[in-house]
Design an enzyme around this catalytic site. Sequence first.
Site, mmCIF file in Angstrom:
data_model
loop_
_atom_site.group_PDB
_atom_site.id
_atom_site.type_symbol
_atom_site.label_atom_id
_atom_site.label_comp_id
_atom_site.label_asym_id
_atom_site.label_seq_id
_atom_site.Cartn_x
_atom_site.Cartn_y
_atom_site.Cartn_z
ATOM 1 C CG ASP A 65 -9.820 71.726 -22.769
ATOM 2 O OD1 ASP A 65 -10.157 72.037 -23.925
ATOM 3 O OD2 ASP A 65 -10.647 71.536 -21.859
ATOM 4 C CG HIS A 66 -10.962 69.758 -26.719
ATOM 5 N ND1 HIS A 66 -11.324 70.247 -25.499
ATOM 6 C CD2 HIS A 66 -11.866 68.791 -27.007
ATOM 7 C CE1 HIS A 66 -12.396 69.592 -25.058
ATOM 8 N NE2 HIS A 66 -12.740 68.700 -25.964
ATOM 9 C CG ASP A 120 -16.750 69.402 -23.677
ATOM 10 O OD1 ASP A 120 -15.841 69.347 -24.527
ATOM 11 O OD2 ASP A 120 -17.104 68.412 -22.990
ATOM 12 N NE ARG A 380 -19.054 61.236 -25.440
ATOM 13 C CZ ARG A 380 -19.280 62.538 -25.461
ATOM 14 N NH1 ARG A 380 -18.448 63.347 -26.088
ATOM 15 N NH2 ARG A 380 -20.351 63.039 -24.894
ATOM 16 C CB SER A 542 -19.093 65.474 -29.206
ATOM 17 O OG SER A 542 -18.907 66.795 -29.636
ATOM 18 N NE ARG A 544 -17.259 66.423 -31.919
ATOM 19 C CZ ARG A 544 -16.582 65.274 -31.898
ATOM 20 N NH1 ARG A 544 -16.490 64.540 -32.981
ATOM 21 N NH2 ARG A 544 -15.978 64.865 -30.803
HETATM 22 C C1 MIC Z 1 -15.708 65.000 -26.693
HETATM 23 O O1 MIC Z 1 -15.424 64.486 -25.618
HETATM 24 O O2 MIC Z 1 -16.242 64.372 -27.624
HETATM 25 C C2 MIC Z 1 -15.421 66.485 -26.896
HETATM 26 C C3 MIC Z 1 -14.338 66.592 -27.880
HETATM 27 O O3 MIC Z 1 -14.972 67.043 -25.678
HETATM 28 C C4 MIC Z 1 -16.707 67.157 -27.354
HETATM 29 C C5 MIC Z 1 -16.542 68.566 -27.749
HETATM 30 C C6 MIC Z 1 -15.991 68.752 -29.139
HETATM 31 O O4 MIC Z 1 -16.295 67.980 -30.040
HETATM 32 O O5 MIC Z 1 -15.263 69.736 -29.300
HETATM 33 C C7 MIC Z 1 -17.860 67.104 -26.345
HETATM 34 O O6 MIC Z 1 -17.897 66.234 -25.516
HETATM 35 O O7 MIC Z 1 -18.800 67.908 -26.436
HETATM 36 FE FE1 SF4 Z 2 -11.612 66.342 -23.338
HETATM 37 FE FE2 SF4 Z 2 -14.050 65.541 -24.105
HETATM 38 FE FE3 SF4 Z 2 -12.134 63.765 -23.482
HETATM 39 FE FE4 SF4 Z 2 -13.185 65.213 -21.574
HETATM 40 S S1 SF4 Z 2 -14.248 63.711 -22.828
HETATM 41 S S2 SF4 Z 2 -11.008 64.794 -21.845
HETATM 42 S S3 SF4 Z 2 -13.550 67.163 -22.602
HETATM 43 S S4 SF4 Z 2 -12.129 65.196 -25.217
#
Ligand code: MIC
Ligand code: SF4
Length: 650
Positions: A65-66, A120, A380, A542, A544
């Site tokens: 999805d990313h 995630d 975010r 995140s 990550r």
């Molecule tokens: C995000 O919302 O920051 C992400 C991208 O979904 C991350 C995961 C990632 O960095 O791959 C998260 O929320 O953990």
């Molecule tokens: Fe995707 Fe993270 Fe954004 Fe949710 S918050 S839509 S999981 S990048």
Amino acid sequence: MAKGTIIQKIIDAHYMAGDQTSGKPVGIRIDQTLTQDATGTMVYLEFEAMKQERTRAELSVSYVDHNMLQNGPENRNDHLYLQSVAQAKGIYFSPPGNGICHQVHLERFGEPGKTLLGSDSHTPTNGGLGMMAIGAGGLDVAMAMAGKPFLLSYPKVIGVKLHGGLAPWCSAKDLILKLLSILTTKGNVGSVVEYFGPGVASLTVPQRATVTNMGAELGVTTSVFPSDTVTKKFLKAQGRGEKWIELQADDQAEYDQVIEVDLSTLQPLAACPSSPDNIKSVAELNGIDVGQIIIGSCTNSSYRDLAMVATILKEQRVNQNVTLAISPGSRQVLEMLSRNGMLADLIASGARVLETGCGACIGQGQSPASNTVTVRTFNRNFAGRTGTKSDQAYLVSPETAVAAALTGKFIDPRELGIAYPEIAEPEKFLINDNLIIPPLQSTDKVEIIRKETIGAPPENTPLPEQIDGKVVIKVGNKITTDHIMPAGIHLKLRSNIPAYSQVVFECFNVPDQPTFAERAGAIKASGKHGIIVGRDSYGQGSSREHAAICPMFLGIKVVIALTIERIHMANLINFGILPLFFARDKDYELIEQGDTINIPCVRQQLTGGNKLLQAQLVKSDGTALSLELTHRMSDEDIAIVLAGGRLMHS
Ligand code: MIC
Ligand code: SF4
């Protein structure tokens, strides 16, 4: 300590090891796991490195999805690896186009009373269904798939007692924004939020999921709602009624803290730039020009949210000074809107409909113009996450967002002067699982597709006898993993650690001066150890694990801060970086980039049973000062760090 809570019941039912006392480590069995592609490639590479044959969880799902822009071969190479490794390891595969992991999991897989661990940070979305759903680093998810207990600090429970029901134009998003204004994004490590009280029944499961999703921004371990008749109705409408169980806190339940919210008194709120806890009422922002609106993401793209927006925009045109983009959370939602004509209403109004997926939320396209206001229903708004350095990103409800789309300005949606569309929850959702690839019974003959952009997880060296360190960077409060490891255009490098490491702390690089990666590389080459110094709430956001793996690859051995957020701290330990804390706040002030920090006999100091470590700071003019550092690791954590990380620890 809290008693009779839902969280306590779920932990009791999943207890494997440890201590059931607040703040002590407890190990729980994980029933379900989920991964997404941007963290998932590392999870499965790690799972392979652990020589595991098949997931031992009841259910594991791998979502894509990313990383879906497919700008260059990297993304598709990742998808092919993920699909084939899922087949080889007994895992469901949800391909690109099927939707965002949290939304699809809620619709098709989540089950009340179960535990879910996801790579995630927004995994708690499924707390809206009465699950104990926790975000973690990839290696922790790989360990859970290997049948190992997941260790968490036995949580404090913040009870949120809800009364009344939402007034027209006020939204579940306004509830979580209100809580962010009270609890803020820091200081909540080691807690969970549990909702109870008469107001709970007025919220649908997707509304509850909006609240638990953005609970991640509080920094809590998870958030959970009861599983009641509303949950039963949702699961039935998803054709999964048999998965329902009732789950309620005891009438006499005791919480560590109680916050009471009367839903009927909530008003439209916004998180202002650039932190999810910088909350103002929309009325206060009235009249501010808006340049862009995006509605969707895993926070706000349920059928109801988008149907409400489509109903308001029917036979209207979005304001000529803005762009409006819609990013639907799942194929189920998009297909339902397209079959009932609402998608046509959105398109006719001028909305730009994006593919189902994370997209703009993770800076994959739709960057706003410089110095303009972008209004998003996401979770975010860290500075620069949109892909524009000077962004001014506001987080709001779909109601507030659509009002801005119509007027080109911030306006309290109650002032629009139109009737609030009442959208009923569907009695039956459109169920079409034809894209989901189920696990194979026998996986002997599956070939794992590993193109050249898929690299193995890097190895680390054990923690040395003494730290001979240099401060590569000193940063301030609330450093997010987006600061440490940018996503956006670099996201496609997630499976290629040497390349991705080059952009660690990119946002702090100064033109014509060595980058963080260059400075760290030079320190490593000279045989010394890199150190990062942070302040309060280091590593927010995140999950990550790249925010630990890439610094480790560049030779970082120690992170010292005032406080470190839960998932990031676990990631540091997993990859053999020593997380330490200043025993005296003033020591932080003494340090500058380029200073030397020595920690003599560090292995001995860590295993000696004393939480206090002695270290020496040497300034560039040769002045030497003593530092007092502490650690908050269990014996097992210490053993992992000494070995150079979990993959090195047998
Ligand atoms: C995000 O919302 O920051 C992400 C991208 O979904 C991350 C995961 C990632 O960095 O791959 C998260 O929320 O953990
Ligand atoms: Fe995707 Fe993270 Fe954004 Fe949710 S918050 S839509 S999981 S990048």
